[in-house]
Design an enzyme around this catalytic site. Structure first.
Site, mmCIF file in Angstrom:
data_model
loop_
_atom_site.group_PDB
_atom_site.id
_atom_site.type_symbol
_atom_site.label_atom_id
_atom_site.label_comp_id
_atom_site.label_asym_id
_atom_site.label_seq_id
_atom_site.Cartn_x
_atom_site.Cartn_y
_atom_site.Cartn_z
ATOM 1 N NE ARG A 120 -32.451 24.118 -17.066
ATOM 2 C CZ ARG A 120 -33.176 24.973 -16.370
ATOM 3 N NH1 ARG A 120 -34.388 24.625 -15.930
ATOM 4 N NH2 ARG A 120 -32.719 26.171 -16.090
ATOM 5 N N GLY B 157 1.265 9.075 6.868
ATOM 6 C CA GLY B 157 0.193 9.001 5.874
ATOM 7 C C GLY B 157 0.785 8.446 4.589
ATOM 8 C CD GLU C 297 -7.680 1.293 -0.389
ATOM 9 O OE1 GLU C 297 -7.160 0.595 -1.266
ATOM 10 O OE2 GLU C 297 -8.786 1.031 0.122
ATOM 11 C CG ASP D 277 0.858 -3.788 -4.927
ATOM 12 O OD1 ASP D 277 0.880 -2.545 -4.891
ATOM 13 O OD2 ASP D 277 1.875 -4.501 -4.886
ATOM 14 C CB ILE E 244 -9.089 3.282 10.746
ATOM 15 C CG1 ILE E 244 -7.670 3.571 11.245
ATOM 16 C CG2 ILE E 244 -9.267 1.805 10.360
ATOM 17 C CD1 ILE E 244 -6.564 3.453 10.197
ATOM 18 C CD GLN F 90 -20.064 21.185 -32.094
ATOM 19 O OE1 GLN F 90 -19.705 22.365 -32.193
ATOM 20 N NE2 GLN F 90 -19.926 20.332 -33.068
ATOM 21 C CB THR G 76 -2.076 11.206 -2.269
ATOM 22 O OG1 THR G 76 -0.658 11.065 -2.497
ATOM 23 C CG2 THR G 76 -2.351 11.439 -0.791
HETATM 24 N N1 COS Z 1 5.096 -5.030 -3.203
HETATM 25 C C1 COS Z 1 6.076 -5.691 -2.539
HETATM 26 N N2 COS Z 1 7.090 -5.030 -1.934
HETATM 27 C C2 COS Z 1 7.119 -3.697 -1.995
HETATM 28 C C3 COS Z 1 6.138 -2.955 -2.679
HETATM 29 C C4 COS Z 1 5.101 -3.679 -3.300
HETATM 30 N N3 COS Z 1 4.117 -3.060 -3.974
HETATM 31 N N4 COS Z 1 6.409 -1.650 -2.579
HETATM 32 C C5 COS Z 1 7.552 -1.547 -1.866
HETATM 33 N N5 COS Z 1 7.971 -2.794 -1.520
HETATM 34 C C6 COS Z 1 9.164 -3.129 -0.764
HETATM 35 C C7 COS Z 1 10.426 -2.580 -1.425
HETATM 36 O O1 COS Z 1 10.935 -3.486 -2.390
HETATM 37 C C8 COS Z 1 11.345 -2.418 -0.239
HETATM 38 O O2 COS Z 1 11.887 -3.691 0.080
HETATM 39 P P1 COS Z 1 13.418 -3.827 0.605
HETATM 40 O O3 COS Z 1 13.450 -3.207 1.968
HETATM 41 O O4 COS Z 1 13.665 -5.301 0.627
HETATM 42 O O5 COS Z 1 14.281 -3.091 -0.369
HETATM 43 C C9 COS Z 1 10.426 -2.018 0.891
HETATM 44 O O6 COS Z 1 9.118 -2.480 0.504
HETATM 45 C C10 COS Z 1 10.381 -0.511 1.108
HETATM 46 O O7 COS Z 1 9.976 0.076 -0.126
HETATM 47 P P2 COS Z 1 10.336 1.590 -0.494
HETATM 48 O O8 COS Z 1 11.804 1.827 -0.236
HETATM 49 O O9 COS Z 1 9.810 1.853 -1.855
HETATM 50 O O10 COS Z 1 9.507 2.362 0.640
HETATM 51 P P3 COS Z 1 9.222 3.902 0.832
HETATM 52 O O11 COS Z 1 9.338 4.195 2.280
HETATM 53 O O12 COS Z 1 10.053 4.704 -0.131
HETATM 54 O O13 COS Z 1 7.654 4.044 0.483
HETATM 55 C C11 COS Z 1 5.642 4.126 -0.824
HETATM 56 C C12 COS Z 1 7.062 3.556 -0.616
HETATM 57 C C13 COS Z 1 5.615 5.624 -0.961
HETATM 58 C C14 COS Z 1 5.190 3.465 -2.130
HETATM 59 C C15 COS Z 1 4.743 3.665 0.339
HETATM 60 O O14 COS Z 1 5.094 4.306 1.531
HETATM 61 C C16 COS Z 1 3.258 3.927 0.067
HETATM 62 O O15 COS Z 1 2.622 3.148 -0.636
HETATM 63 N N6 COS Z 1 2.719 5.012 0.649
HETATM 64 C C17 COS Z 1 1.285 5.281 0.560
HETATM 65 C C18 COS Z 1 0.607 4.579 1.671
HETATM 66 C C19 COS Z 1 -0.848 4.566 1.501
HETATM 67 O O16 COS Z 1 -1.376 4.129 0.500
HETATM 68 N N7 COS Z 1 -1.514 4.997 2.543
HETATM 69 C C20 COS Z 1 -2.939 4.962 2.567
HETATM 70 C C21 COS Z 1 -3.333 4.255 3.793
HETATM 71 S S1 COS Z 1 -4.027 2.751 3.585
HETATM 72 S S2 COS Z 1 -5.910 3.217 3.320
#
Ligand code: COS
Length: 384
Positions: free
Chosen positions: A267, A130, A363, A239, A156, A278, A365
Site C-alpha cells: 500500500r 455460564g 470455554e 483443561d 452449544i 516506523q 471467559t
Molecule cells: N481439575 C480437576 N478438578 C477441578 C478442577 C480442575 N481443573 N477445577 C476445579 N476442580 C474441582 C475442585 O478441586 C473442587 O473439588 P472438591 O469439591 O473436591 O473440593 C470442585 O472441582 C469444585 O471446584 P471449585 O470450588 O473451584 O468450583 P467453582 O464453582 O468455584 O468454579 C470455575 C470453578 C470458575 C473454575 C468453573 O466453574 C469454571 O471453569 N467456569 C467456567 C466454565 C466454562 O469454561 N464454561 C464454558 C463452557 S464450556 S464451552
C-alpha cells in the site's frame, strides 16, 4: 522460532496448511455470509484424517495428542476460525469419552469420532450457568436402568450438527458441583431435540444451538464415570481443550497478521509503502512478537499434557488468556492497518476481527481464566 516438531508433526502442519489454502479459502466467505455449516469441508477434513489426530491408535486414531490437534486447528484457523471448529469442537465433545469413558464406551463411540463419520459436542453451558458452571439446572433422575434428563443447554458449538453429545447434568442438586454427572447422549434418544440456532457476530460457519431435554431417556451404560464426578469430568475436559481454543485464536491472529503485513508492504501513501513508516513497523513488530509468545506457550502446554502431566489448569488457562487477547488485539490492529478497506466486507480482514472475539468468551471467559490462574497463585504462595 524453531519448535523442533517431529517429521510427522511437520507433515501434518503442511497438510493442514495446504488444505486450508486450497479448500477452505475459496468457501470461507460464503459460509460466513450465509451462516451455513461447512459439510463440504467436514468431508475434506475426514479424508485428511484430521478428526483422529489426537486419538490413540487402539481406537483407530493416529496416536498423536493435543500438540497435533493444536497444529491442525492453528493452520485451519489461519484461513477460517469458524470452519476450523468442526474439528476442534468435536475434540471438545470427545475428550470426556477419552478421559472418563470405560472400555465399552470408548469402543462404541470413538471409532465414528476418529473418522469424523459423526461429529461430537460438549453440553455444559445453560442460560443460568455460564461462568458459574457449578450451578447447572439440567436434572438427571435415575429410573430403573435409565436416567431421565430434563433441562436446556445453550450456546452449544456443533449443536444440531453433532450426533454425539457429552452432557453434564445434576443427579443431586443439594451437593452442588459434587452432584453433577456426565452422560453420553446420542441424537435420536427419545426426549432429546434441538432448539434455537444462534445467529452470531463471528465464527458464522460454525453451528451453535440449544439442546432440549424433555424426559430424555439415557441408558445407564451411557453415564461417564461415577455419579457426582461430572464437574471434575468437565474441568478436566476444559483443561485439555483450552490449548485448542488458544490455537484457534493463534491461527486467527496469524492469518490477520499475514494479510496486514502483506497489505502494508504494497500500500503506497506519501510515495512509499506504509510499512516503511516506523509507526506501522512498531505495530507489526508488537503483533508478531505477541503471536510468537502465544505460540510458544501453547506448544509448551500441549507437550506437557501429551507427556502426561495431570494438573494443567493453570497453564491451559494461560494459553487461552494470552492467545485470545492477542487475537483480539492483532485483528483489531490489522483492520486499522487496512484503513477504510479493513472495515468493508469486500476484504477478508474484518472477518478475522469478528471471529477473534469469541475466543475471549467461550470455554471460560478470560476473566474466569484470570480467576483460575489467580487461585493457583494463591495456593502456591500459601504452600511456600
Ligand atoms: N481439575 C480437576 N478438578 C477441578 C478442577 C480442575 N481443573 N477445577 C476445579 N476442580 C474441582 C475442585 O478441586 C473442587 O473439588 P472438591 O469439591 O473436591 O473440593 C470442585 O472441582 C469444585 O471446584 P471449585 O470450588 O473451584 O468450583 P467453582 O464453582 O468455584 O468454579 C470455575 C470453578 C470458575 C473454575 C468453573 O466453574 C469454571 O471453569 N467456569 C467456567 C466454565 C466454562 O469454561 N464454561 C464454558 C463452557 S464450556 S464451552
Amino acid at each position: 522460532m524453531e519448535y523442533f516438531l517431529t517429521d510427522e508433526q511437520q507433515e501434518l502442519r503442511e497438510l493442514a496448511c495446504r488444505i486450508a489454502r486450497e479448500k477452505v479459502k475459496p468457501v470461507r466467505a460464503q459460509h460466513d455470509r450465509e451462516g451455513t455449516f461447512p459439510w463440504d469441508m467436514v468431508e475434506v477434513f475426514r479424508q485428511a484424517g484430521f478428526f483422529g489426530v489426537y486419538i490413540p491408535e487402539e481406537y483407530g486414531g493416529t496416536g498423536g495428542g493435543i500438540m497435533e490437534l493444536v497444529l491442525v486447528t492453528e493452520e485451519l484457523s489461519r484461513i477460517c476460525g469458524g470452519i476450523a471448529l468442526a474439528v476442534a469442537a468435536t475434540a471438545l465433545g470427545t475428550f470426556p469419552v477419552l478421559l472418563s469413558g470405560n472400555d465399552e464406551q470408548k469402543a462404541r463411540y470413538l471409532p465414528d469420532l476418529v473418522t469424523g463419520r459423526k461429529l461430537a459436542a460438549f453440553g455444559l453451558t445453560e442460560p443460568d450457568a455460564g461462568s458459574d458452571a457449578g450451578s447447572i439446572q439440567t436434572r438427571a433422575v435415575k429410573k430403573g436402568d435409565r436416567y431421565i434428563l430434563n433441562g436446556l443447554k445453550h450456546f452449544i458449538t456443533n449443536g444440531s450438527v453433532a450426533k454425539i453429545y457429552t452432557v453434564i447434568a445434576s443427579t443431586d442438586p443439594a451437593k452442588g458441583t459434587r452432584g453433577a454427572t456426565a452422560f453420553i447422549v446420542e441424537e435420536g434418544f427419545p426426549g432429546f431435540r434441538y432448539g434455537k440456532i444462534e445467529d452470531k457476530l463471528g465464527i458464522r460457519a460454525s453451528r451453535t444451538s440449544e439442546l432440549i431435554f424433555e424426559d430424555c431417556e439415557v441408558p445407564e451404560e451411557n453415564r461417564l464415570g461415577r455419579e457426582g464426578q461430572g464437574f471434575i469430568v468437565a474441568m478436566r475436559t476444559l483443561d485439555r481443550s483450552r490449548p485448542g481454543v488458544a490455537s484457534q485464536a493463534l491461527g486467527i491472529a496469524q492469518g490477520a497478521f499475514d494479510l496486514a503485513a502483506e497489505y502494508t508492504s504494497r500500500r503506497i501513501q506519501f510515495g512509499k509503502p506504509v510499512a516503511s513508516f516506523q509507526g506501522v513497523q512498531f505495530m507489526l513488530a508488537d503483533m508478531a512478537s505477541n503471536i510468537e509468545a502465544a505460540r510458544a506457550l501453547i506448544y509448551s502446554t500441549a507437550r506437557m499434557i501429551d507427556a502426561g502431566v495431570q494438573n494443567v489448569a493453570r497453564e491451559s488457562s494461560m494459553c487461552k488468556l494470552i492467545a485470545a487477547d492477542t487475537a483480539m488485539q492483532v485483528t483489531t490492529d490489522s483492520v486499522q492497518l487496512f484503513g477504510g478497506y479493513g472495515y468493508m466486507h469486500d476484504y477478508p480482514i474484518e472477518k478475522f476481527m469478528r471471529d477473534a472475539k469469541i475466543t475471549q468468551i467461550y470455554e471460560g471467559t478470560n476473566q474466569i481464566l484470570r480467576s483460575v490462574i489467580g487461585r493457583h497463585i494463591l495456593k502456591e504462595t500459601a504452600g511456600r
